[in-house]
Design an enzyme around this catalytic site. Sequence first.
Site, short mmCIF file in Angstrom:
data_model
loop_
_atom_site.label_atom_id
_atom_site.label_comp_id
_atom_site.label_asym_id
_atom_site.label_seq_id
_atom_site.Cartn_x
_atom_site.Cartn_y
_atom_site.Cartn_z
N HIS A 59 38.06 3.42 -41.47
CA HIS A 59 37.70 4.79 -41.86
C HIS A 59 36.90 5.42 -40.72
CE1 HIS A 59 37.26 2.22 -45.72
NE2 HIS A 59 38.51 2.65 -45.69
N HIS B 6 42.81 -1.74 -40.86
CA HIS B 6 42.57 -0.57 -41.71
C HIS B 6 41.11 -0.18 -41.57
CE1 HIS B 6 42.26 2.23 -44.92
NE2 HIS B 6 41.40 1.47 -45.57
N GLU C 142 41.84 -3.68 -50.83
CA GLU C 142 42.91 -2.96 -50.10
C GLU C 142 43.78 -3.90 -49.25
OE1 GLU C 142 42.38 1.40 -49.20
OE2 GLU C 142 40.54 0.54 -48.33
N HIS D 76 40.75 9.55 -46.51
CA HIS D 76 40.42 8.13 -46.62
C HIS D 76 40.17 7.48 -45.25
CE1 HIS D 76 42.00 3.97 -48.23
NE2 HIS D 76 40.87 3.86 -47.58
ZN LIG Z 1 40.07 2.03 -46.97
#
Ligand SMILES: [Zn+2]
Length: 241
Positions: free
Chosen positions: A98, A96, A77, A166
């Site tokens: 979660h 980034h 990613e 996500h």
């Molecule tokens: Zn991710």
Amino acid sequence: MPKVDWIIEELVTANRILAREGIVDSFGHISSRHPDNPQHYLLSRARAPERIEAADIMEFALDGTPVDPQGRAPYLERFIHGALYEARPDVMSVVHHHSESVIPFGATGMKIKPIFHMGASIGHEVPVWDSHDQFGDTSLLVTDMAMGRDLAKSMTSSPTALMRGHGATVVGRNVRHAVYVSIYLEVNARLQKEAMAMGNVKFLHPGEVDKVRERTGAYGINRAWENWCGRAGREMQPEQT
Ligand SMILES: [Zn+2]
């Protein structure tokens, strides 16, 4: 110390802090724009943030091509990072993750908005990007620049965005600022869920959010950073400008 070495140490510390504070688990990542070349960025090889060492930090072109991989496998990613540096010259660091409390908001479309003073750094309200709108059924991971650029469009002026089903992406003006916003996005989401269960929520007024954000600088962020460094077992580096 050369600026690039200083930033690499900051990234190792940032990874350990994000893990210690529960924002990332075995997944999630943080990058910095390269201090000597704004068309490149620095990001770990694919590894759990709590395990990351300086030798894991790799250099990438904005399109996600590694400069000198030395056999290291990059994150799938990584395109999130390059797309945001490409779209936003003001952005110097990208996270980034979660983190758990944000996921229900992405799934329901209920907007996260600042509920308390420390939450103002997330912006007036957190936009939700849905990969299905443009890309249909996918693995939900941002695995190419087309997806990264579409995500970046949803946060043209926002420091934060949720990704439906996500996680979330956060940008900052430096590594410490991006970590700060990431941690308070999680705290704000958790408190907002608690408050919503109690009744109507009185969020911060937009003008209050602006006033708090204007005041959020090195003075406050470094105080938090020193504390988080201690909790993560890392030395706080003197600031470099
Ligand atoms: Zn991710």
